[in-house]
Design a protein around this motif. Structure first.
Motif, PDB file in Angstrom:
ATOM      1  N   ARG A  71       0.858  -1.179   0.000  1.00 48.65           N
ATOM      2  CA  ARG A  71       0.000   0.000   0.000  1.00 48.65           C
ATOM      3  C   ARG A  71       0.894   1.228   0.000  1.00 48.65           C
ATOM      4  O   ARG A  71       1.990   1.193   0.541  1.00 48.65           O
ATOM      5  N   SER A  75      -0.739   6.902   2.135  1.00 49.08           N
ATOM      6  CA  SER A  75      -2.188   6.783   2.316  1.00 49.08           C
ATOM      7  C   SER A  75      -2.513   6.369   3.742  1.00 49.08           C
ATOM      8  O   SER A  75      -1.673   5.823   4.462  1.00 49.08           O
ATOM      9  N   GLN A  77      -4.459   3.977   4.630  1.00 56.83           N
ATOM     10  CA  GLN A  77      -4.346   2.508   4.693  1.00 56.83           C
ATOM     11  C   GLN A  77      -2.884   2.069   4.790  1.00 56.83           C
ATOM     12  O   GLN A  77      -2.562   1.108   5.473  1.00 56.83           O
ATOM     13  N   GLY A  78      -2.037   2.788   4.076  1.00 60.67           N
ATOM     14  CA  GLY A  78      -0.616   2.456   4.089  1.00 60.67           C
ATOM     15  C   GLY A  78      -0.017   2.672   5.472  1.00 60.67           C
ATOM     16  O   GLY A  78       0.788   1.858   5.945  1.00 60.67           O
TER      17      GLY A  78
END
Ligand SMILES: [Fe+2]
Ligand SMILES: [Fe+2]
Length: 269
Positions: A71, A75, A77-78
């Motif tokens: 990911r 981000s 999510q990353g």
């Protein structure tokens, strides 16, 4: 009281639930500290029969590193995945430090050896808790994402040789943490994530000592066996660590931890 340090170490290794393993690690560390301070009956080192692989929770799912989804680190999510990966590393580190105590309990060592690794295991349990709290604050939990399989490989590859274990685990793997953590702290700071920044800063500050314990006891054993530390380090890492060391290195923190450049640069890819 019949409980020995080696049996306490084994009990941490045999605890599967992640939070329970971390809590048991901290509890055993407190018992050892109290005994060493003379506030509780003396605890002998003793011997144990640690499992080949430590007990772990059913989740996270363990994947080959190639199959773990990538990911973007920028981000949301990353960043969550990064914290999850660190939590996984910290839980593994809890087991690694207790394993060095349990697996090599037949090697005669001064009490300070045990003080150091018990302290490291206590801190790794704290680090795991910090990361698990950060995940929970984001509505995630440790186990919700897949994690790298094969983290225990370094332990299995060096289970027969304490000097190899010290060379590969604290002096290569934990030293790598010193190289990469400042970049992670910057990333979370850039996104204004103060809780993650402060947790990672605690980890970064305490990991220097873990590398230093590795270097200290590695040099101690080289002295005991009248061997040249740098040559032995190179030979053991080449034999038991798969791959090259990756620059850039955090030369300042590595120096603080007793790792001079001529130890790691010749092993760089
Ligand atoms: Fe840690
Ligand atoms: Fe550590």
């Amino acid at each position: 009281m019949t409980e020995t340090l080696a049996l306490m170490a084994e009990s941490v290794l045999r605890t599967g639930d992640a939070r329970a393993k971390a809590a048991r690690s901290r509890e055993c560390a407190a018992l050892w500290r109290a005994s060493r301070a003379g506030e509780a009956p003396e605890i002998a080192v003793g011997t144990a029969a640690p499992p080949l692989r430590p007990a772990r929770p059913e989740e996270p799912e363990l994947l080959d590193p190639r199959d773990v989804p990538r990911r973007r680190p920028g981000s949301e999510q990353g960043r969550a995945a990064l914290l999850h990966a660190v939590a996984h590393i910290e839980l593994n580190a809890v087991d690694l430090h207790w394993d060095v105590i349990a697996r090599f309990s037949h090697v005669p060592l001064p009490p300070g050896f045990y003080d150091d690794w018990v302290k490291a295991a206590d801190e790794e349990a704290k680090h795991f808790g910090l990361m698990a709290d950060c995940l929970e604050a984001r509505g995630l939990r440790y186990g919700a994402l897949p994690a790298h399989a094969g983290m225990w490989r370094a332990a299995e590859d060096t289970g027969h040789d304490l000097m190899a274990r010290l060379a590969v685990v604290p002096m290569v793997l934990e030293a790598r943490g010193l190289d990469v953590t400042p970049g992670m702290i910057d990333l979370f700071r850039k996104h204004g994530e103060d809780a993650a920044v402060s947790a990672l800063e605690t980890i970064y500050a305490e990991e220097v000592a873990h590398v230093a314990y590795g270097s200290k006891w590695f040099h101690f054993l080289c002295g005991r066996h009248d061997r040249d530390p740098k040559d032995v380090f190179h030979a053991l890492v080449r034999e038991h660590f798969h791959g090259h060391l990756k620059p850039p290195f955090n030369e300042e923190k590595r120096a603080e931890a007793g790792l001079p450049p001529d130890f790691y640069w010749p092993l760089a890819g």
